[in-house]
Design a protein around this motif. Structure first.
Motif, mmCIF file in Angstrom:
data_model
loop_
_atom_site.group_PDB
_atom_site.id
_atom_site.type_symbol
_atom_site.label_atom_id
_atom_site.label_comp_id
_atom_site.label_asym_id
_atom_site.label_seq_id
_atom_site.Cartn_x
_atom_site.Cartn_y
_atom_site.Cartn_z
ATOM 1 N N ALA A 27 -23.941 -60.099 -0.850
ATOM 2 C CA ALA A 27 -25.383 -59.919 -0.648
ATOM 3 C C ALA A 27 -26.154 -59.664 -1.947
ATOM 4 O O ALA A 27 -27.237 -60.233 -2.139
ATOM 5 C CB ALA A 27 -25.632 -58.804 0.360
ATOM 6 N N PRO A 28 -25.656 -58.825 -2.877
ATOM 7 C CA PRO A 28 -26.408 -58.610 -4.119
ATOM 8 C C PRO A 28 -26.575 -59.869 -4.974
ATOM 9 O O PRO A 28 -27.428 -59.906 -5.857
ATOM 10 C CB PRO A 28 -25.567 -57.553 -4.855
ATOM 11 N N LEU A 29 -25.756 -60.887 -4.723
ATOM 12 C CA LEU A 29 -25.874 -62.151 -5.452
ATOM 13 C C LEU A 29 -26.790 -63.139 -4.744
ATOM 14 O O LEU A 29 -26.973 -64.266 -5.207
ATOM 15 C CB LEU A 29 -24.489 -62.777 -5.643
ATOM 16 N N HIS A 30 -27.370 -62.723 -3.611
ATOM 17 C CA HIS A 30 -28.373 -63.503 -2.870
ATOM 18 C C HIS A 30 -27.872 -64.902 -2.500
ATOM 19 O O HIS A 30 -28.491 -65.917 -2.876
ATOM 20 C CB HIS A 30 -29.669 -63.595 -3.671
ATOM 21 N N PRO A 31 -26.769 -65.008 -1.756
ATOM 22 C CA PRO A 31 -26.235 -66.335 -1.420
ATOM 23 C C PRO A 31 -27.218 -67.146 -0.581
ATOM 24 O O PRO A 31 -27.842 -66.629 0.347
ATOM 25 C CB PRO A 31 -24.972 -66.000 -0.625
ATOM 26 N N LEU A 32 -27.325 -68.421 -0.911
ATOM 27 C CA LEU A 32 -28.127 -69.341 -0.114
ATOM 28 C C LEU A 32 -27.348 -69.837 1.094
ATOM 29 O O LEU A 32 -27.940 -70.193 2.116
ATOM 30 C CB LEU A 32 -28.550 -70.539 -0.968
ATOM 31 N N ALA A 33 -26.020 -69.866 0.972
ATOM 32 C CA ALA A 33 -25.175 -70.349 2.063
ATOM 33 C C ALA A 33 -23.749 -69.881 1.841
ATOM 34 O O ALA A 33 -23.313 -69.680 0.697
ATOM 35 C CB ALA A 33 -25.210 -71.872 2.144
ATOM 36 N N LEU A 34 -23.027 -69.707 2.950
ATOM 37 C CA LEU A 34 -21.589 -69.485 2.907
ATOM 38 C C LEU A 34 -20.990 -70.335 4.021
ATOM 39 O O LEU A 34 -21.369 -70.196 5.187
ATOM 40 C CB LEU A 34 -21.241 -68.008 3.117
ATOM 41 N N TRP A 35 -20.053 -71.223 3.623
ATOM 42 C CA TRP A 35 -19.463 -72.166 4.576
ATOM 43 C C TRP A 35 -17.951 -72.016 4.599
ATOM 44 O O TRP A 35 -17.321 -71.712 3.589
ATOM 45 C CB TRP A 35 -19.783 -73.613 4.180
ATOM 46 N N ALA A 36 -17.370 -72.266 5.759
ATOM 47 C CA ALA A 36 -15.919 -72.355 5.889
ATOM 48 C C ALA A 36 -15.529 -73.817 6.098
ATOM 49 O O ALA A 36 -16.202 -74.556 6.815
ATOM 50 C CB ALA A 36 -15.428 -71.517 7.064
ATOM 51 N N HIS A 37 -14.436 -74.218 5.457
ATOM 52 C CA HIS A 37 -13.850 -75.526 5.716
ATOM 53 C C HIS A 37 -12.368 -75.298 5.981
ATOM 54 O O HIS A 37 -11.925 -74.189 6.234
ATOM 55 C CB HIS A 37 -14.106 -76.495 4.553
ATOM 56 N N LEU A 58 -24.806 -70.071 -4.532
ATOM 57 C CA LEU A 58 -25.568 -68.966 -5.106
ATOM 58 C C LEU A 58 -26.693 -69.514 -5.967
ATOM 59 O O LEU A 58 -26.566 -70.601 -6.548
ATOM 60 C CB LEU A 58 -24.669 -68.078 -5.976
ATOM 61 N N PRO A 59 -27.791 -68.758 -6.095
ATOM 62 C CA PRO A 59 -28.797 -69.150 -7.081
ATOM 63 C C PRO A 59 -28.168 -69.145 -8.473
ATOM 64 O O PRO A 59 -27.402 -68.238 -8.803
ATOM 65 C CB PRO A 59 -29.877 -68.066 -6.946
ATOM 66 N N GLY A 60 -28.447 -70.145 -9.262
ATOM 67 C CA GLY A 60 -27.823 -70.232 -10.588
ATOM 68 C C GLY A 60 -28.642 -69.549 -11.657
ATOM 69 O O GLY A 60 -29.716 -69.024 -11.377
ATOM 70 N N ARG A 66 -22.251 -62.869 -13.704
ATOM 71 C CA ARG A 66 -22.030 -63.149 -12.287
ATOM 72 C C ARG A 66 -20.558 -63.447 -11.999
ATOM 73 O O ARG A 66 -20.045 -63.088 -10.945
ATOM 74 C CB ARG A 66 -22.908 -64.315 -11.839
ATOM 75 N N ALA A 67 -19.890 -64.107 -12.937
ATOM 76 C CA ALA A 67 -18.464 -64.352 -12.753
ATOM 77 C C ALA A 67 -17.706 -63.020 -12.661
ATOM 78 O O ALA A 67 -16.786 -62.877 -11.845
ATOM 79 C CB ALA A 67 -17.922 -65.195 -13.898
ATOM 80 N N CYS A 89 -12.526 -68.984 -2.504
ATOM 81 C CA CYS A 89 -13.943 -69.361 -2.431
ATOM 82 C C CYS A 89 -14.368 -70.032 -3.727
ATOM 83 O O CYS A 89 -14.107 -69.520 -4.819
ATOM 84 C CB CYS A 89 -14.812 -68.126 -2.180
ATOM 85 N N SER A 90 -15.030 -71.188 -3.601
ATOM 86 C CA SER A 90 -15.672 -71.852 -4.730
ATOM 87 C C SER A 90 -17.155 -71.521 -4.716
ATOM 88 O O SER A 90 -17.779 -71.457 -3.643
ATOM 89 C CB SER A 90 -15.475 -73.370 -4.660
ATOM 90 N N TYR A 91 -17.705 -71.341 -5.902
ATOM 91 C CA TYR A 91 -19.097 -70.906 -6.054
ATOM 92 C C TYR A 91 -19.907 -72.028 -6.693
ATOM 93 O O TYR A 91 -19.665 -72.413 -7.840
ATOM 94 C CB TYR A 91 -19.154 -69.633 -6.895
ATOM 95 N N LEU A 92 -20.872 -72.550 -5.913
ATOM 96 C CA LEU A 92 -21.728 -73.630 -6.361
ATOM 97 C C LEU A 92 -23.153 -73.117 -6.518
ATOM 98 O O LEU A 92 -23.494 -72.040 -6.016
ATOM 99 C CB LEU A 92 -21.713 -74.776 -5.349
ATOM 100 N N THR A 93 -23.975 -73.883 -7.212
ATOM 101 C CA THR A 93 -25.401 -73.608 -7.294
ATOM 102 C C THR A 93 -26.157 -74.867 -6.891
ATOM 103 O O THR A 93 -25.585 -75.969 -6.903
ATOM 104 C CB THR A 93 -25.823 -73.195 -8.716
ATOM 105 N N PRO A 94 -27.427 -74.761 -6.537
ATOM 106 C CA PRO A 94 -28.171 -75.964 -6.143
ATOM 107 C C PRO A 94 -28.158 -77.068 -7.198
ATOM 108 O O PRO A 94 -28.192 -78.250 -6.865
ATOM 109 C CB PRO A 94 -29.589 -75.428 -5.904
ATOM 110 N N LYS A 95 -28.071 -76.687 -8.480
ATOM 111 C CA LYS A 95 -28.096 -77.691 -9.539
ATOM 112 C C LYS A 95 -26.719 -78.287 -9.826
ATOM 113 O O LYS A 95 -26.636 -79.292 -10.541
ATOM 114 C CB LYS A 95 -28.667 -77.082 -10.818
#
Length: 258
Positions: A27-37, A58-60, A66-67, A89-95
């Motif tokens: 939550a403190p990292l303000h996730p835009l989404a969390l998905w399970a595959h 996550l917002p980049g 952050r790491a 978990c892999s951590y992506l950003t919109p960009k």
């Protein structure tokens, strides 16, 4: 907390509790989404045996600060119980999420590393990914063209799995036998039928592909039952039998679809 189908159905509380704790920690990292595959999304999850395969957006940017916070979160979870060791978990950003070849910050096997989110994973997310928080995969991830998916599957079989078959010592380990055969079955169905299947479905597919029945039965027992410890003779026989099937089978697959 959960959307796209409601609460995660695992049959026991520890997985739900772990996922709740993980999302609170994010939550403190303000996730835009969390998905399970993987198994959790595909309905073949075995608590304590299956990995928990997750993608967080996550917002980049994801710099060193952050790491470090990501690593600290996973370390805290790991201290709470052994199930957390299976949470990857892999951590992506919109960009950064659009490129399937890009390597992203990933926590797996108790450490940080860089991994790509493959076309197979991306197609899983589009087809049956489970939204644990925030936006759906279709809102953020570009679609995966069939040609891109097929090319990746063929390359994975040709460039990773086929050379691995020749490394005999690997195949005395459960994980190589299991993933080698199941990945081959899943690759075959994807290339032949244009669809993704679960590990359980892949296990059911293997006999029709000519896989040795004694090895298929062994995988099923270890995945779904509580088998007796194997003997050294069985491990050696299983390795030889698996390699004898898988090498020619991958060669034929590459010839047909490569």
């Amino acid at each position: 907390m959960y959307s796209a189908g409601g609460a995660v159905q695992t049959g026991a509380m520890p997985t739900d509790t772990l996922l709740d704790a993980f999302l609170r920690g994010l939550a403190p990292l303000h996730p835009l989404a969390l998905w399970a595959h993987g198994s959790l999304a595909g309905g073949d999850y075995q608590e304590g045996r299956s990995d928990l395969d997750l993608i967080a957006v996550l917002p980049g940017p994801l710099g060193p600060g952050r790491a470090w916070r990501v690593a600290a979160l996973h370390a805290r979870l790991r201290a709470a119980g052994p199930l957390a060791a299976k949470l990857h978990c892999s951590y992506l950003t919109p960009k950064t999420l659009a490129d399937p070849g890009r390597r992203h910050l990933t926590w797996a096997h108790n450490g940080l590393r860089r991994r790509s989110v493959t076309p197979v994973t991306r197609r899983e997310l589009h087809d049956f990914g489970r939204v644990l928080h925030g936006r759906a995969p279709g809102e953020l991830l570009p679609p995966v063209p069939d040609l891109q998916l097929d090319d990746f599957v063929v390359r994975d079989q040709r460039d990773f799995w086929r050379p691995a078959v020749d490394r005999a010592r690997l195949w005395r380990q459960d994980i190589w036998v299991d993933l080698g055969l199941l990945t081959f079955a899943r690759a075959t169905v994807t290339l032949r039928d244009g669809r993704l299947i679960t590990k359980r479905e892949a296990l059911a597919e293997l006999p029709s592909l000519g896989a040795p029945s004694e090895v298929v039965d062994d995988i099923a027992r270890r995945r779904y039952d509580a088998p007796a410890p194997p003997t050294r003779d069985w491990l050696a026989h299983r390795a030889d039998t698996t390699r004898a099937f898988l090498g020619p089978a991958i060669d034929a697959l590459i010839t047909t679809y490569g």
